[in-house]
Design an enzyme around this catalytic site. Structure first.
Site, PDB file in Angstrom:
ATOM      1  N   ARG A  81       2.561  14.421  -7.659  1.00 20.85           N
ATOM      2  CA  ARG A  81       2.547  13.611  -8.880  1.00 20.85           C
ATOM      3  C   ARG A  81       1.138  13.563  -9.462  1.00 20.85           C
ATOM      4  O   ARG A  81       0.154  13.589  -8.713  1.00 20.85           O
ATOM      5  CB  ARG A  81       3.023  12.186  -8.579  1.00 20.85           C
ATOM      6  CG  ARG A  81       4.359  12.118  -7.848  1.00 20.85           C
ATOM      7  CD  ARG A  81       4.762  10.693  -7.528  1.00 20.85           C
ATOM      8  NE  ARG A  81       3.810  10.044  -6.639  1.00 20.85           N
ATOM      9  CZ  ARG A  81       3.791   8.739  -6.381  1.00 20.85           C
ATOM     10  NH1 ARG A  81       4.659   7.933  -6.955  1.00 20.85           N
ATOM     11  NH2 ARG A  81       2.902   8.226  -5.553  1.00 20.85           N
ATOM     12  N   ASP A 114       4.298  -4.127  -7.369  1.00 21.39           N
ATOM     13  CA  ASP A 114       3.673  -2.939  -6.781  1.00 21.39           C
ATOM     14  C   ASP A 114       4.227  -1.653  -7.382  1.00 21.39           C
ATOM     15  O   ASP A 114       3.737  -0.565  -7.061  1.00 21.39           O
ATOM     16  CB  ASP A 114       3.852  -2.925  -5.259  1.00 21.39           C
ATOM     17  CG  ASP A 114       5.314  -2.978  -4.839  1.00 21.39           C
ATOM     18  OD1 ASP A 114       5.962  -3.991  -5.151  1.00 21.39           O
ATOM     19  OD2 ASP A 114       5.802  -2.031  -4.206  1.00 21.39           O
ATOM     20  N   GLY A 172       2.527   3.642   1.602  1.00 15.34           N
ATOM     21  CA  GLY A 172       3.084   3.878   2.932  1.00 15.34           C
ATOM     22  C   GLY A 172       3.569   5.287   3.147  1.00 15.34           C
ATOM     23  O   GLY A 172       3.668   5.760   4.278  1.00 15.34           O
ATOM     24  N   ARG A 173       3.904   5.991   2.073  1.00 18.71           N
ATOM     25  CA  ARG A 173       4.332   7.392   2.204  1.00 18.71           C
ATOM     26  C   ARG A 173       3.748   8.254   1.087  1.00 18.71           C
ATOM     27  O   ARG A 173       4.339   9.261   0.701  1.00 18.71           O
ATOM     28  CB  ARG A 173       5.852   7.500   2.225  1.00 18.71           C
ATOM     29  CG  ARG A 173       6.566   6.890   1.037  1.00 18.71           C
ATOM     30  CD  ARG A 173       8.046   7.174   1.093  1.00 18.71           C
ATOM     31  NE  ARG A 173       8.747   6.578  -0.024  1.00 18.71           N
ATOM     32  CZ  ARG A 173       9.987   6.891  -0.369  1.00 18.71           C
ATOM     33  NH1 ARG A 173      10.654   7.788   0.325  1.00 18.71           N
ATOM     34  NH2 ARG A 173      10.571   6.295  -1.396  1.00 18.71           N
ATOM     35  N   GLY A 188       0.800  -1.219   0.000  1.00 18.35           N
ATOM     36  CA  GLY A 188       0.000   0.000   0.000  1.00 18.35           C
ATOM     37  C   GLY A 188       0.832   1.269   0.000  1.00 18.35           C
ATOM     38  O   GLY A 188       2.062   1.248   0.048  1.00 18.35           O
ATOM     39  N   ASP A 247       7.924   6.543   8.678  1.00 20.01           N
ATOM     40  CA  ASP A 247       7.442   7.871   9.049  1.00 20.01           C
ATOM     41  C   ASP A 247       6.640   8.532   7.936  1.00 20.01           C
ATOM     42  O   ASP A 247       6.131   9.646   8.110  1.00 20.01           O
ATOM     43  CB  ASP A 247       8.603   8.776   9.475  1.00 20.01           C
ATOM     44  CG  ASP A 247       9.663   8.951   8.380  1.00 20.01           C
ATOM     45  OD1 ASP A 247       9.395   8.581   7.223  1.00 20.01           O
ATOM     46  OD2 ASP A 247      10.758   9.450   8.707  1.00 20.01           O
ATOM     47  N   GLY A 248       6.489   7.874   6.795  1.00 18.80           N
ATOM     48  CA  GLY A 248       5.694   8.428   5.712  1.00 18.80           C
ATOM     49  C   GLY A 248       6.331   9.604   5.007  1.00 18.80           C
ATOM     50  O   GLY A 248       5.677  10.291   4.225  1.00 18.80           O
ATOM     51  N   ARG A 289      -1.961  -0.191  -9.533  1.00 19.57           N
ATOM     52  CA  ARG A 289      -0.780  -0.973  -9.921  1.00 19.57           C
ATOM     53  C   ARG A 289      -1.158  -2.436 -10.115  1.00 19.57           C
ATOM     54  O   ARG A 289      -2.253  -2.846  -9.751  1.00 19.57           O
ATOM     55  CB  ARG A 289       0.288  -0.881  -8.824  1.00 19.57           C
ATOM     56  CG  ARG A 289       0.760   0.530  -8.553  1.00 19.57           C
ATOM     57  CD  ARG A 289       0.536   0.912  -7.094  1.00 19.57           C
ATOM     58  NE  ARG A 289       0.799   2.339  -6.868  1.00 19.57           N
ATOM     59  CZ  ARG A 289       2.003   2.868  -6.873  1.00 19.57           C
ATOM     60  NH1 ARG A 289       3.054   2.091  -7.033  1.00 19.57           N
ATOM     61  NH2 ARG A 289       2.167   4.159  -6.686  1.00 19.57           N
TER      62      ARG A 289
END
Length: 674
Positions: A292, A407, A187-188, A185, A231-232, A299
């Site tokens: 972005r 991914d 994560g950041r 997933g 920490d993302g 994905r």
């Protein structure tokens, strides 16, 4: 009576500080998990060994947190405007199942493809480090009207976002370096939804209505439910590096995730502890957020996790959504600026290998009314076609993605996740840009086979086939009975990959050799594919510089020459491109000239300047060190030698955004000038 359990739980909360990875039980923070969070029930704690204990508002709890009421937000737009006029829509949240839990805490998510979250603003002030004017226009933004401070504060999460925005993170899994890694997933990263802008090939006028939806994502904006102890955040230098590649790829007709901007913070309290080279040594880095834009951030791994955790209904739902996005993409030229420079291409090759407008609609156009089996088959068909064309384009320009896990491959056939990429200098199929890829699994020359392997893993998800190297408890039991794609139908689709890749690779290389486009592989008739193979063989055997040799080849192809260039000229060419020998060059040139190459057509297909890995590293460092805005424009990073000074070659810095629009076009032209 003494009860040992509380003490044992506390001991479990503390992980040895010398270990490479550490974690605390939820609600504790500090290097030894010694502190206890004191947040309200509508707040989330910045917990974990690197956490500060700060409290932030949960998604959907803004009123209880006392946050300012968000602005209403625009509902329609015409022409180009300011950031507050961006038009947001929640298309993904409407199309895919939503996780009912709204907390940011890391967890396993079932029966959902997206989870709500919120950006975590920097503690210090955000600054606009980089801006891409072309992507800005695509989203309906006028670059010259961008207010740097408001833009940075709004899109970093410090100012309230419009009420129409519901930030979310995608759920997906993936095969990483060949093994199934389960749930991964965003994560950041997190998406703000879709911004209505303009199609890739659309001419933008003052009265042009914004209608094309672009999913806008923030990478590095803080923790999500998929952060898994991280920490993302992202380092500013890495964010800057990711910013540059799409500029070059798109200019070469390769669909890529557009990078709108990079935001950063210079505040000491925002610094990130990073072991950049996996040496065990931490250093402090400035944080960055990459903005972005893509039609969708789905994905291969999105389909994989949906198959495992939602079964056929959830998988078909996700596939229908992906195909609806693809149908919209295929009705336009996705690489219009590159196609305009080339000689006219046959419609079939233009559509198949250059992401041109579909002459006749594909099965994606009919997916909304198709059966579940047909939807899954169509998704695999389109992914085989688009992925083969995408990787062929990568190979032609010398691009190595570096981390082709499932991914990291787009379910739309678009280049995404530009973390550890690189571009060839010396032509070496075994070169891998990812320094942790010890076995060179994702080497430049391995990309076609890896792409095919990933498509086979996508096929496993669509057919309900147990995943390779899956160590999860449900490894052999997740595929419940249902209308999965028939295995034989899937295999028939996969069989097309090699032929499609070869055709698209040959036609891309034909153009780079100044030839008419045919896409004929090397066969019994000694077609253009044989000349392509002879060229790449000479490049590899001599260690020639690929981008330089590709461009300078035009100098050896004078239209009036009836014979190969003299030996002295060939030797000069070899020296200029760093080749260690001219052996085989004469034979290649004889075969090439027999096909009547056009030097001007070659120059139209091969840029004069190229993106170099060492230049990228220096540029990223400069962006990190620079405290004021550094406007990086098309062409300013693409150098052919690296002999000029850093300030002359790397960055064009324009302090006034109002100069940006007029300067951008001129610098873009330098990529292709003589």
């Amino acid at each position: 009576m003494f009860h040992p359990w509380p003490w044992r739980l506390l001991w479990l909360a503390v992980v040895v500080t010398h270990a490479q990875f550490t974690a605390c039980v939820p609600g504790r923070y500090g290097r030894q998990c010694e502190h206890l969070c004191t947040c309200a029930d509508y707040e989330e704690c910045e917990d974990g060994p690197t956490g500060s204990g700060e409290c932030s508002c949960m998604a959907g709890e803004e009123a209880r947190c006392g946050l300012p009421s968000p602005p209403e937000g625009a509902t329609a737009g015409v022409g180009l405007g300011t950031v507050d006029a961006l038009v947001f829509q929640n298309l993904t949240l409407q199309a895919l199942p939503l996780d009912p839990e709204t907390a940011r805490r890391s967890r396993q998510v079932f029966n959902a493809s997206v989870s709500l979250t919120r950006p975590q603003p920097f503690r210090g002030s955000a600054r606009l480090a980089l801006l891409n004017p072309e992507v800005a226009r695509r989203l309906g933004l006028a670059p010259e009207l961008v207010d740097e401070a408001i833009f940075a504060e709004l899109l970093s999460g410090k100012l309230p976002l419009p009420s129409t925005v519901q930030p979310f993170a995608h759920a997906y899994g993936g095969h990483q370096f060949g093994s199934w890694s389960g749930q991964l997933g965003d994560g950041r990263a997190m998406s703000l939804g879709h911004v209505l802008g303009f199609a890739p090939d659309q001419h933008i006028a003052e009265d042009s209505v914004r209608w094309w939806p672009w999913e806008l994502s923030l990478k590095g904006a803080g923790k999500t439910p998929y952060s898994r102890g991280g920490d993302g955040r992202a380092a500013l230098a890495n964010a800057a590096r990711e910013f540059f590649a799409p500029i070059f790829l798109e200019s070469n007709g390769i669909p890529s995730c557009g990078t709108l901007a990079v935001l950063g913070s210079d505040a000491e309290e925002d610094r990130l502890a990073r072991d950049e080279w996996y040496t065990g040594e931490m250093s402090l880095k400035k944080p960055g957020i990459t903005l972005r834009a893509m039609p969708s951030f789905l994905r291969f791994g999105s389909a994989q996790l949906a198959a495992k955790r939602q079964g056929v209904p959830g998988l078909v739902r996700l596939a229908r959504y992906a195909l609806a996005v693809l149908a919209r993409m295929e009705s336009h030229d996705e690489a219009s600026s590159y196609l305009e420079r080339l000689r006219p291409l046959p419609d079939a090759l233009r559509q198949q290998c250059f992401f041109g407008r579909a002459v006749s609609p594909s099965c994606a156009e009919r997916a909304s009314e198709a059966t579940g089996q047909e939807v899954l088959r169509c998704l695999l068909e389109r992914m085989v076609h688009r992925t083969s064309a995408l990787v062929a384009a990568w190979m032609a320009v010398g691009f190595a993605h570096g981390v082709m896990n499932t991914d990291n491959l787009s379910l739309l056939g678009v280049t995404v996740d530009l973390n550890v990429y690189g571009f060839l200098s010396k032509y070496d199929p075994g070169w891998a840009p990812n320094h942790i890829d010890d076995t060179a699994r994702y080497a430049f020359g391995a990309q076609p086979e890896i792409a095919k392997w990933n498509l086979e893993r996508l096929s496993d998800a669509l057919t309900g086939t147990p995943f390779l190297v899956d160590r999860e408890p449900d490894a052999t039991s997740w595929a419940e009975p249902g209308e999965w794609l028939d295995l034989k139908r899937a295999q028939r689709e996969l069989q097309h990959f090699d032929e499609l890749f070869e055709r698209c690779y040959v036609v891309r290389m034909e153009l780079r050799l100044g030839l008419l486009a045919s896409g004929r592989p090397c066969g019994t008739d000694r077609g253009p594919g044989c000349v392509v193979k002879k060229w790449t063989t000479w490049l590899e055997q001599t260690g020639a510089d690929y981008p330089r040799a590709s461009r300078l080849l035009a100098e050896l192809l004078a239209p009036s020459a009836a014979r190969p260039p003299a030996e002295s000229l060939r030797e000069s060419f070899a020296e200029a491109v760093g080749a260690n020998s001219t052996a085989g060059l004469e034979e290649f040139l004889q075969e090439l000239q027999a096909l009547r190459p056009d030097p001007d057509a070659l120059r139209a297909a091969v840029p004069r300047l190229s993106l170099r890995s060492h230049v990228l590293m220096e540029a990223a460092k400069l962006v990190e060190l620079k405290k004021q805005v550094a406007w990086v424009l098309y062409g300013s990073l693409f150098v052919s030698t690296g002999a000029c000074g850093l300030l002359d070659c790397l960055l064009v810095r324009i302090q006034s955004p109002r100069l940006l629009a007029s300067a951008s076009a001129a610098i873009a032209a330098s990529l292709w000038g003589d």
